[in-house]
Design a protein around this motif. Structure first.
Motif, mmCIF file in Angstrom:
data_model
loop_
_atom_site.group_PDB
_atom_site.id
_atom_site.type_symbol
_atom_site.label_atom_id
_atom_site.label_comp_id
_atom_site.label_asym_id
_atom_site.label_seq_id
_atom_site.Cartn_x
_atom_site.Cartn_y
_atom_site.Cartn_z
ATOM 1 N N LEU A 350 0.828 -1.209 0.000
ATOM 2 C CA LEU A 350 0.000 0.000 0.000
ATOM 3 C C LEU A 350 0.862 1.258 0.000
ATOM 4 C CD1 LEU A 350 -2.828 -0.938 2.537
ATOM 5 C CD2 LEU A 350 -3.050 -0.661 0.074
ATOM 6 N N ASN A 351 1.913 1.271 0.828
ATOM 7 C CA ASN A 351 2.771 2.444 0.889
ATOM 8 C C ASN A 351 3.468 2.699 -0.446
ATOM 9 O OD1 ASN A 351 5.743 3.530 1.429
ATOM 10 N ND2 ASN A 351 4.438 4.351 3.036
ATOM 11 N N MET A 352 4.062 1.669 -1.005
ATOM 12 C CA MET A 352 4.756 1.851 -2.282
ATOM 13 C C MET A 352 3.782 2.127 -3.417
ATOM 14 S SD MET A 352 7.806 -1.007 -1.990
ATOM 15 C CE MET A 352 6.725 -2.370 -1.565
ATOM 16 N N GLY A 353 2.549 1.624 -3.295
ATOM 17 C CA GLY A 353 1.561 1.847 -4.331
ATOM 18 C C GLY A 353 1.116 3.286 -4.423
ATOM 19 N N TYR A 354 0.887 3.931 -3.261
ATOM 20 C CA TYR A 354 0.461 5.330 -3.377
ATOM 21 C C TYR A 354 1.638 6.268 -3.637
ATOM 22 C CZ TYR A 354 1.564 6.297 1.643
ATOM 23 O OH TYR A 354 2.179 6.470 2.855
ATOM 24 N N VAL A 355 2.855 5.849 -3.345
ATOM 25 C CA VAL A 355 4.004 6.698 -3.691
ATOM 26 C C VAL A 355 4.189 6.756 -5.212
ATOM 27 C CG1 VAL A 355 6.521 6.868 -3.558
ATOM 28 C CG2 VAL A 355 5.200 6.440 -1.501
ATOM 29 N N VAL A 356 4.003 5.627 -5.882
ATOM 30 C CA VAL A 356 4.177 5.604 -7.338
ATOM 31 C C VAL A 356 2.910 5.981 -8.078
ATOM 32 C CG1 VAL A 356 5.980 3.856 -7.166
ATOM 33 C CG2 VAL A 356 3.610 3.147 -7.511
ATOM 34 N N GLY A 357 1.813 6.273 -7.364
ATOM 35 C CA GLY A 357 0.600 6.747 -8.001
ATOM 36 C C GLY A 357 -0.387 5.692 -8.400
ATOM 37 N N LEU A 358 -0.239 4.455 -7.938
ATOM 38 C CA LEU A 358 -1.187 3.400 -8.278
ATOM 39 C C LEU A 358 -2.357 3.327 -7.316
ATOM 40 C CD1 LEU A 358 1.264 0.494 -9.228
ATOM 41 C CD2 LEU A 358 0.020 2.040 -10.770
ATOM 42 N N LEU A 359 -2.231 3.879 -6.117
ATOM 43 C CA LEU A 359 -3.269 3.811 -5.084
ATOM 44 C C LEU A 359 -3.436 5.190 -4.462
ATOM 45 C CD1 LEU A 359 -2.237 0.476 -3.293
ATOM 46 C CD2 LEU A 359 -4.146 0.790 -4.884
ATOM 47 N N PRO A 360 -4.594 5.459 -3.877
ATOM 48 C CA PRO A 360 -4.757 6.733 -3.159
ATOM 49 C C PRO A 360 -3.936 6.744 -1.877
ATOM 50 C CG PRO A 360 -6.713 5.375 -2.922
ATOM 51 C CD PRO A 360 -5.848 4.692 -3.935
ATOM 52 N N VAL A 361 -3.590 7.915 -1.417
ATOM 53 C CA VAL A 361 -2.757 8.062 -0.226
ATOM 54 C C VAL A 361 -3.566 7.643 0.996
ATOM 55 C CG1 VAL A 361 -1.434 9.655 1.177
ATOM 56 C CG2 VAL A 361 -1.459 9.914 -1.307
#
Length: 502
Positions: A350-361
């Motif tokens: 989840l953390n890496m996903g929202y950093v790269v823009g794939l998931l909401p923060v």
């Protein structure tokens, strides 16, 4: 062909030929089948992630601390002290028997509920960034939501392990889902949406390990999606986060500011990175650079290869956790290992996903890497539990008992006594000696076991069940001497007393 030649031919072909229509199973190197592989993988992956996290916290927080008129090394030293405290917690977790953890998990759950209620009290809870989720301890702030994820994973594994492997839908959902809903309600009052997502990962890991049917996964997924939509649409803050995730460049100075700066950091790093300590975004340009967005600083300073190393270490940790669950003989250890692994690796994704823009923060931290005292200590405690579970594998116990070990290793890393720890070990009660002069009932006397020797001729009648035992060999007369008034139950008349004539 005779039987001897057939057996010789079978021994010379150890590899099984796959049946028609089946794919051959992929096998890794031989050292992956070792008895201590799970333990070594957990120690290696977690240790490297901790080392990378300490270095990156020193690098990402130094400029912001200097701009705030503080020593540049202060945040890194604080993280180092919390890491030392977490290593102590890891050593305690390695020595904890699984039965002791199961026995105290219900009490720990009650304590977590009390702490989540106490954090909502204005005089006790500390508010930061619009969320009242911390309790001030003087030297640091304690976050009860981090403890709730650990306690729910252990308590849920204990509750499901009590029912054994034959779980029904009722035993799967009833003890677990109501507690999850209660804790989610308390977390949303803070509010802490990231902790709710992490707690959902723990429950999903428990239900997956417990064997929830596929149709219920579909119903649960639809229910969770509906609740998430309702929570997002009823809060302007969460709605702004989702909008910034979908269209970050529509508002680059407010809602999309953090996401855009994270993209710039990753793009600047490229393949090799700009070098350790040379990040430009940590100069107070990227908010929460040392905690929520530390993965962006890793990508800027260490490049794509550094990010790939971090992702690989989390993948190794996931493989080790599921390997422990598969090889363990204890049902509780299997369930807890899956829940903990899904939680740690899922939170990292989840953390890496929202950093790269794939998931909401969502505001979740990167385990073992991001800055944070409570999170780091509890994560290292969880790593200690995984090491303890890995050492309790049956093959690992046999290997540890055979291998020569020094005195320090025997004291710091004791060999588990059992592959399956009892929840409540029974203690031998000392036998109470009877009071002098007190008669014991006949049923209370221990039954004498017949001897295995051949009985003597005089005692052969006592071996026949149809014949009554002689009066001289009855246990009630051998052990408790009868009083003179009890030898004959017939009342004695005055004329029958000795010394008097009729």
């Amino acid at each position: 062909m005779d039987g001897r030649s057939e057996s010789t031919r079978t021994r010379r072909t150890p590899r099984r030929v796959p049946a028609a229509g089946t794919r051959p199973r992929l096998r890794g190197p031989a050292w992956l089948d070792g008895p201590m592989t799970s333990c070594h993988l957990v120690i290696g992956a977690a240790g490297l992630l901790l080392a990378i996290g300490l270095v990156m916290v020193f690098s990402a927080s130094s400029i912001e601390a200097a701009l705030a008129d503080q020593p540049a090394w202060r945040p890194g030293v604080d993280q180092l002290l919390f890491a030392a405290l977490g290593l102590v917690a890891l050593g305690v977790a390695v020595r904890l028997p699984a039965g002791l953890v199961r026995r105290w998990s219900p009490i720990a759950l009650i304590a977590v509920v009390v702490l989540l209620v106490a954090v909502l009290v204005p005089g006790i809870g500390v508010e930061y960034n619009g969320s009242r989720a911390w309790i001030s301890l003087g030297f640091t702030d304690f976050q009860p939501s981090e403890l709730s994820k650990l306690v729910v994973s252990l308590w849920g594994a204990h509750v499901l392990a009590v029912h054994g492997r034959h779980l029904t839908v009722k035993t799967l959902l009833l003890p677990l889902v109501p507690v999850f809903v209660l804790l989610c309600g308390l977390l949303m009052l803070e509010p802490d949406f990231g902790a709710v997502i992490s707690l959902l990962l723990v429950v999903m890991g428990l239900l997956y390990a417990g064997g929830l049917p596929g149709r219920l996964w579909a119903i649960g997924g639809a229910t969770v999606a509906t609740l998430v939509v309702l929570m997002v649409t009823t809060s302007e803050y969460r709605m702004a986060r989702v909008t910034a995730f979908l269209h970050p460049f529509d508002d680059p100075t407010d809602t999309g500011f953090q996401a855009i700066r994270g993209f710039y950091a990753l793009a600047t790093g490229g393949l090799w990175g700009v070098g350790l300590g040379n990040s430009a975004m940590k100069w107070n340009l990227l908010p929460e650079a040392e905690s929520d967005y530390i993965f962006a600083i890793i990508g800027e300073e260490l490049g794509f290869l550094g990010c790939l190393v971090v992702i690989t270490l989390y993948a190794v940790l996931a493989y080790a956790g599921f390997r422990i669950a598969r090889r363990s003989a204890d049902r509780f250890v299997s369930l807890a290992s899956v829940a903990i692994t899904v939680w740690l690796v899922g939170q990292a994704a989840l953390n890496m996903g929202y950093v790269v823009g794939l998931l909401p923060v969502t505001g979740v931290t990167l385990p073992l890497v991001s800055a944070g005292g409570t999170s780091l200590v509890l994560t290292l405690f969880i790593v200690g539990l995984l090491i303890r579970f890995a050492r309790s594998e049956p093959e690992a116990i046999e290997h540890l008992r055979r291998a020569p070990r020094g005195r320090l290793a025997r004291w710091s890393l004791p060999v588990p006594a059992h592959a399956v720890d009892p929840v409540r070990p029974r203690k031998a009660r000392p036998e109470r000696s009877p009071r002098p002069g007190a008669r014991r009932p006949v049923d209370a006397h221990p039954v004498r076991r017949p001897s295995t020797d051949v009985p003597r001729p005089a005692d052969r009648r006592s071996t026949d069940r149809r014949a009554p035992a002689p009066a001289a060999r009855r246990p009630d007369r051998d052990r408790v001497p009868a009083r003179p008034a009890d030898r004959d139950r017939t009342p004695v008349r005055p004329a029958d007393r000795p010394g008097r004539s009729r």
